[in-house]
Design a protein around this motif. Structure first.
Motif, PDB file in Angstrom:
ATOM      1  N   SER A  19     -44.820  -0.146 -15.129  1.00  0.00           N
ATOM      2  CA  SER A  19     -45.120  -0.116 -16.555  1.00  0.00           C
ATOM      3  C   SER A  19     -43.936  -0.623 -17.376  1.00  0.00           C
ATOM      4  CB  SER A  19     -45.483   1.315 -16.975  1.00  0.00           C
ATOM      5  OG  SER A  19     -45.681   1.397 -18.366  1.00  0.00           O
ATOM      6  N   CYS A  20     -42.727  -0.153 -17.015  1.00  0.00           N
ATOM      7  CA  CYS A  20     -41.519  -0.600 -17.726  1.00  0.00           C
ATOM      8  C   CYS A  20     -41.287  -2.088 -17.521  1.00  0.00           C
ATOM      9  CB  CYS A  20     -40.294   0.185 -17.251  1.00  0.00           C
ATOM     10  SG  CYS A  20     -40.308   1.932 -17.730  1.00  0.00           S
ATOM     11  N   GLY A  21     -41.560  -2.552 -16.291  1.00  0.00           N
ATOM     12  CA  GLY A  21     -41.382  -3.969 -15.995  1.00  0.00           C
ATOM     13  C   GLY A  21     -42.342  -4.838 -16.787  1.00  0.00           C
ATOM     14  N   LEU A  22     -43.605  -4.384 -16.897  1.00  0.00           N
ATOM     15  CA  LEU A  22     -44.594  -5.146 -17.666  1.00  0.00           C
ATOM     16  C   LEU A  22     -44.232  -5.177 -19.155  1.00  0.00           C
ATOM     17  CD1 LEU A  22     -47.901  -3.957 -15.941  1.00  0.00           C
ATOM     18  CD2 LEU A  22     -46.877  -6.240 -15.844  1.00  0.00           C
ATOM     19  N   LYS A  23     -43.751  -4.025 -19.673  1.00  0.00           N
ATOM     20  CA  LYS A  23     -43.350  -3.980 -21.076  1.00  0.00           C
ATOM     21  C   LYS A  23     -42.171  -4.910 -21.324  1.00  0.00           C
ATOM     22  CE  LYS A  23     -44.970   0.676 -22.286  1.00  0.00           C
ATOM     23  NZ  LYS A  23     -44.554   2.044 -22.696  1.00  0.00           N
ATOM     24  N   ALA A  24     -41.210  -4.893 -20.396  1.00  0.00           N
ATOM     25  CA  ALA A  24     -40.047  -5.771 -20.535  1.00  0.00           C
ATOM     26  C   ALA A  24     -40.466  -7.236 -20.464  1.00  0.00           C
ATOM     27  CB  ALA A  24     -39.024  -5.464 -19.445  1.00  0.00           C
ATOM     28  N   PHE A  25     -41.356  -7.557 -19.533  1.00  0.00           N
ATOM     29  CA  PHE A  25     -41.834  -8.933 -19.405  1.00  0.00           C
ATOM     30  C   PHE A  25     -42.568  -9.373 -20.670  1.00  0.00           C
ATOM     31  CE2 PHE A  25     -45.406 -11.779 -18.349  1.00  0.00           C
ATOM     32  CZ  PHE A  25     -44.694 -12.869 -17.863  1.00  0.00           C
ATOM     33  N   TYR A  26     -43.365  -8.443 -21.222  1.00  0.00           N
ATOM     34  CA  TYR A  26     -44.114  -8.779 -22.436  1.00  0.00           C
ATOM     35  C   TYR A  26     -43.183  -9.028 -23.614  1.00  0.00           C
ATOM     36  CZ  TYR A  26     -47.238  -8.352 -26.438  1.00  0.00           C
ATOM     37  OH  TYR A  26     -47.907  -8.580 -27.615  1.00  0.00           O
ATOM     38  N   GLU A  31     -44.421 -12.331 -25.297  1.00  0.00           N
ATOM     39  CA  GLU A  31     -44.594 -12.328 -26.745  1.00  0.00           C
ATOM     40  C   GLU A  31     -43.800 -13.454 -27.418  1.00  0.00           C
ATOM     41  OE1 GLU A  31     -44.721  -9.041 -30.347  1.00  0.00           O
ATOM     42  OE2 GLU A  31     -43.153  -8.880 -28.826  1.00  0.00           O
ATOM     43  N   PRO A  32     -42.505 -13.638 -27.099  1.00  0.00           N
ATOM     44  CA  PRO A  32     -41.777 -14.761 -27.721  1.00  0.00           C
ATOM     45  C   PRO A  32     -42.401 -16.125 -27.431  1.00  0.00           C
ATOM     46  CG  PRO A  32     -40.235 -13.222 -26.734  1.00  0.00           C
ATOM     47  CD  PRO A  32     -41.598 -12.804 -26.295  1.00  0.00           C
ATOM     48  N   LYS A  33     -42.867 -16.339 -26.206  1.00  0.00           N
ATOM     49  CA  LYS A  33     -43.477 -17.634 -25.872  1.00  0.00           C
ATOM     50  C   LYS A  33     -44.790 -17.825 -26.614  1.00  0.00           C
ATOM     51  CE  LYS A  33     -42.073 -20.278 -23.390  1.00  0.00           C
ATOM     52  NZ  LYS A  33     -41.121 -21.381 -23.647  1.00  0.00           N
ATOM     53  N   ALA A  34     -45.509 -16.706 -26.868  1.00  0.00           N
ATOM     54  CA  ALA A  34     -46.752 -16.809 -27.644  1.00  0.00           C
ATOM     55  C   ALA A  34     -46.442 -17.153 -29.102  1.00  0.00           C
ATOM     56  CB  ALA A  34     -47.527 -15.496 -27.558  1.00  0.00           C
ATOM     57  N   LEU A  35     -45.396 -16.534 -29.654  1.00  0.00           N
ATOM     58  CA  LEU A  35     -45.002 -16.827 -31.033  1.00  0.00           C
ATOM     59  C   LEU A  35     -44.475 -18.250 -31.178  1.00  0.00           C
ATOM     60  CD1 LEU A  35     -43.182 -13.475 -31.905  1.00  0.00           C
ATOM     61  CD2 LEU A  35     -45.360 -14.271 -32.824  1.00  0.00           C
ATOM     62  N   GLU A  36     -43.945 -18.771 -30.110  1.00  0.00           N
ATOM     63  CA  GLU A  36     -43.399 -20.124 -30.119  1.00  0.00           C
ATOM     64  C   GLU A  36     -44.482 -21.169 -30.396  1.00  0.00           C
ATOM     65  OE1 GLU A  36     -40.100 -21.887 -27.209  1.00  0.00           O
ATOM     66  OE2 GLU A  36     -42.094 -21.888 -26.298  1.00  0.00           O
ATOM     67  N   LYS A  37     -45.716 -20.808 -30.126  1.00  0.00           N
ATOM     68  CA  LYS A  37     -46.826 -21.761 -30.250  1.00  0.00           C
ATOM     69  C   LYS A  37     -47.547 -21.669 -31.603  1.00  0.00           C
ATOM     70  CE  LYS A  37     -47.593 -21.411 -25.242  1.00  0.00           C
ATOM     71  NZ  LYS A  37     -48.517 -20.983 -24.172  1.00  0.00           N
ATOM     72  N   GLN A  38     -46.874 -21.083 -32.610  1.00  0.00           N
ATOM     73  CA  GLN A  38     -47.521 -20.898 -33.912  1.00  0.00           C
ATOM     74  C   GLN A  38     -47.527 -22.156 -34.767  1.00  0.00           C
ATOM     75  OE1 GLN A  38     -49.156 -17.980 -34.819  1.00  0.00           O
ATOM     76  NE2 GLN A  38     -48.772 -17.525 -32.666  1.00  0.00           N
ATOM     77  N   GLY A  39     -46.854 -23.209 -34.310  1.00  0.00           N
ATOM     78  CA  GLY A  39     -46.918 -24.474 -35.041  1.00  0.00           C
ATOM     79  C   GLY A  39     -45.669 -24.853 -35.807  1.00  0.00           C
ATOM     80  N   THR A  94     -34.744 -12.285 -29.112  1.00  0.00           N
ATOM     81  CA  THR A  94     -36.181 -12.445 -28.861  1.00  0.00           C
ATOM     82  C   THR A  94     -36.980 -12.555 -30.159  1.00  0.00           C
ATOM     83  OG1 THR A  94     -36.483 -10.039 -28.821  1.00  0.00           O
ATOM     84  CG2 THR A  94     -35.986 -11.104 -26.721  1.00  0.00           C
ATOM     85  N   THR A  95     -36.294 -12.540 -31.293  1.00  0.00           N
ATOM     86  CA  THR A  95     -36.980 -12.535 -32.589  1.00  0.00           C
ATOM     87  C   THR A  95     -36.968 -13.919 -33.224  1.00  0.00           C
ATOM     88  OG1 THR A  95     -36.265 -10.245 -32.941  1.00  0.00           O
ATOM     89  CG2 THR A  95     -37.069 -11.463 -34.868  1.00  0.00           C
ATOM     90  N   PRO A  96     -38.142 -14.466 -33.559  1.00  0.00           N
ATOM     91  CA  PRO A  96     -38.173 -15.762 -34.250  1.00  0.00           C
ATOM     92  C   PRO A  96     -37.953 -15.582 -35.744  1.00  0.00           C
ATOM     93  CG  PRO A  96     -40.410 -15.008 -33.835  1.00  0.00           C
ATOM     94  CD  PRO A  96     -39.489 -13.973 -33.248  1.00  0.00           C
TER      95      PRO A  96
END
Length: 380
Positions: A19-26, A31-39, A94-96
């Motif tokens: 669970s901790c590993g998944l949260k850390a990965f997210y 999450e940062p890679k998903a935000l990177e695709k906002q345009g 990790t913050t855009p």
């Protein structure tokens, strides 16, 4: 049942670790890679550090003595805009964060009345250095700003001129004593102007002298170095509570500053009891709204007052002393303008010290309280 207990324990531990590993990965990657695709264009996200290493390196680049100071003041932002456009993206860990370089869009953000533009979430270390009105949002920001603004009305600034003069006279006398033996001396004006602006802030905002506030300035300066060092590294939740040497020093400085400001506040409150008034300086205005039952719509705590004092001590001194130092550098590079400014001061003021009314007649540079200080120096 006993034989299944170790297996159950192992399974529980593995579940927690997973669970901790998944949260850390997210949080660190997905999450940062998903935000990177906002345009919005910018550098690609890099694990943990983002653009922080590039930003630190950009600050180390040398400066040329010209009016083109933006590449020095905000080098990484400047180069990012040159590469990706006036609306671009940078990564602070990790913050855009979005850079807005277009004046009209900046105006829209600053005039936001609906609260749709939120201030960035501070690194917890930064809260040791600057909080107060600079970090508030929405209605709370509006009310706190309304409390503070009267301290900076034009009539109040007029009343501060004698304090400006007192600080300037003290500085000039000290410089004259340094040059009396040989007729000249080499002087580092940066710390001189730090002391000068610190004295002005202490006198006009808090009713004290620089000597009384000197220790606060010194501690704030040390705290700034420690906090910025921590802010330039990836933030690990909870790490600031570990008893490392630097963490302990940060907390000790914070306690020392709060204690000194509390003593200053108590002194102000005692003078109020004797004089029947808190005065019209910044500290007096803040205290009028602290724990006062008559202020039904808005009250602030003594801790809020302390945070505003810390913010004003730090932000006020650094910005003004930097401005004055840069002004003197430019005047030394362009002696013709230095001569014109001096001639104008002597023409308008003669042998008299500048006052608020005479300052309104200057045309070489428009009036401001900080310029008033430099104009006084031109007489010498």
């Amino acid at each position: 049942m006993g034989e299944f207990l170790p297996l159950l324990l192992i399974a529980s531990v593995l579940t927690i670790l997973l669970s901790c590993g998944l949260k850390a990965f997210y949080s660190l990657w997905w999450e940062p890679k998903a935000l990177e695709k906002q345009g919005i264009r910018g550098n690609p996200y890099r694990l943990l550090y983002g653009d922080m290493k590039d930003e630190i390196q950009a600050i180390k680049d040398p400066i040329t003595l010209t009016h083109q100071i933006v590449p020095r003041v905000a080098p990484f932002a400047y180069h990012t805009v040159q590469r990706y456009g006036k609306t671009s993206l940078v990564w602070v860990g990790t913050t855009p964060r979005v850079i807005v370089w277009d004046p009209e869009m900046i105006r829209e953000v600053l005039l936001d009345k609906l609260g749709q533009f939120q201030k960035q979430r501070l690194n917890p270390h930064m809260k040791l250095l600057t909080r107060g009105v600079s970090t508030l949002q929405g209605e709370e920001w509006t009310k706190r700003r309304r409390v503070i603004t009267p301290a900076f009305h034009l009539e109040k600034l007029k009343g501060m001129v004698p304090e400006f003069l007192t600080s300037c006279v003290d500085l000039i006398k000290r410089w004259q004593n340094l040059t009396s033996s040989g007729g000249s001396c080499e002087l580092d004006i940066w710390p001189e102007f730090q002391n000068l602006t610190g004295d002005v802030i202490s006198r006009t905002a808090f009713g004290s002298s620089y000597e009384e506030g000197k220790k606060i300035f010194e501690l704030q300066k040390e705290q700034a170095v420690l906090v910025m060092e921590a802010a330039r590294a990836p933030y690990i939740p909870g790490f600031r509570f570990l008893p490392t040497a630097k963490n302990k020093r940060r907390m000790n400085i914070n306690r020392e500053i709060k204690t000194m400001l509390k003593n200053m506040i108590d002194k102000k409150l005692n003078s109020m009891k004797m004089a029947g008034s808190l005065g019209t300086d910044l500290l007096g205005l803040l205290l009028q709204f602290s724990n006062n039952n008559d202020q039904k719509n808005y009250r602030i705590t003594i801790d809020d007052v302390i945070q505003e004092c810390k913010l004003f001590y730090f932000a006020g001194q650094e910005t003004t002393s930097v401005w004055l130092t840069w002004t003197m550098i430019l005047l030394s590079i362009h002696p013709n303008w230095q001569q014109r400014a001096r001639e104008e001061v002597l023409k308008i003021c003669g042998k008299n010290t500048p006052d608020f009314e005479s300052a309104g007649h200057f045309k070489i540079v428009s009036f401001s309280p900080s310029l008033f200080l430099s104009r006084y120096l031109f007489r010498f």
